[in-house]
Design a protein around this motif. Sequence first.
Motif, mmCIF file in Angstrom:
data_model
loop_
_atom_site.group_PDB
_atom_site.id
_atom_site.type_symbol
_atom_site.label_atom_id
_atom_site.label_comp_id
_atom_site.label_asym_id
_atom_site.label_seq_id
_atom_site.Cartn_x
_atom_site.Cartn_y
_atom_site.Cartn_z
ATOM 1 N N THR A 152 0.860 -1.173 0.000
ATOM 2 C CA THR A 152 0.000 0.000 0.000
ATOM 3 C C THR A 152 0.907 1.237 0.000
ATOM 4 O O THR A 152 2.122 1.120 0.113
ATOM 5 C CB THR A 152 -0.925 0.024 1.234
ATOM 6 N N GLU A 224 -5.814 0.838 0.684
ATOM 7 C CA GLU A 224 -6.143 -0.517 1.112
ATOM 8 C C GLU A 224 -6.846 -1.258 -0.016
ATOM 9 O O GLU A 224 -7.267 -0.662 -1.012
ATOM 10 C CB GLU A 224 -7.030 -0.496 2.361
ATOM 11 N N LEU A 324 -5.235 -3.785 5.095
ATOM 12 C CA LEU A 324 -5.424 -2.402 5.531
ATOM 13 C C LEU A 324 -4.151 -1.581 5.457
ATOM 14 O O LEU A 324 -4.208 -0.361 5.354
ATOM 15 C CB LEU A 324 -5.977 -2.395 6.960
#
Length: 328
Positions: A152, A224, A324
């Motif tokens: 990410t 995410e 996440l």
Amino acid sequence: MKQIIALLIFLCVATVVCAQNPTEAKMAYQMAEEKFDAKQYTEALDYLEKAETALGSTNPPMLFLKVMITNQIVTAKESTDNYRKLEKAIVDFDKHKDKNALGEDKLMEVYRIKMDLDKRKTAYEKEASRTAELKKHYEEMVYRLATEFPKTEVSARDFFMSIPSTWLAPDYKGIKKEKQQDKYLQTIISEGKKDYFYYGNKPTGSIYFNNLKMYNTGDNRVKEYQVWEILKSYHKEKENTGRRVVTVEEICNVLNITPQQWNDFTTGADPLIRKDTTSPIGYWISGFKGFEKKTDGEYKYFQIFIHEKTLNWGTKEELWIQVLENTF
């Protein structure tokens, strides 16, 4: 404890020649006893140290109380340092020439703690060693997962290029012309998200991602995304019997760990893999990469959430993972 105050006073007077402030020592000692009786052990130890400083020395009542306080501190929180302090407190007590003045009951209390100390310490060290080894294996798993899942906080293009070759290829991979790729990516960036990247049949065992989210609309940084593994494909939608709890074996297969490791990671007073019993129910797997920091000064971090129940869409049954953060 109260019955030895008179003895304390006597010993304070006996050592008045070298004492700095015997009255203050007596009051600090009484406060230490009160805090001990109230189970406020850290404060009790602080007052006892004040009493020793005020007296300019120590005596059997003080040494006895220190053993009792330190023993409770060890009971509340085992650590190598606390055990070392308890060992020293017992040695200091044993060395004092006037300790017999306390009476047999007090001597026996210290003796019981002393006789039990080696057994307690050995058990603690064994468990501490096991916990350290377990944490090492857990961190190795987290580091490995961080290399297997796309990062990410990277650009949309870098994200697509980092998708594992073993996963289903997203529709982006089928675009040959660079201008069309740029247009495709720009749409995601301007909208700040994209929900679906795959079409057609997905056989059992397939892994793919969807629901990509950017930090903000117009921000070319992946925040995410979600990952699914097809646990079972059905020939007809009516064969799908609905959601169920994912088995330990199915989760272990995704994490590439053994069921025993899963049990070790998810049990104990402070489990490494924490189960969330709120909605949605599932498991948190997370960890920092040492003390490494990103360019914004925040520590590098990995966090995924594995849902306890399957997703059942039409003719497929899926294990559901939310990624996440992955900035390792």
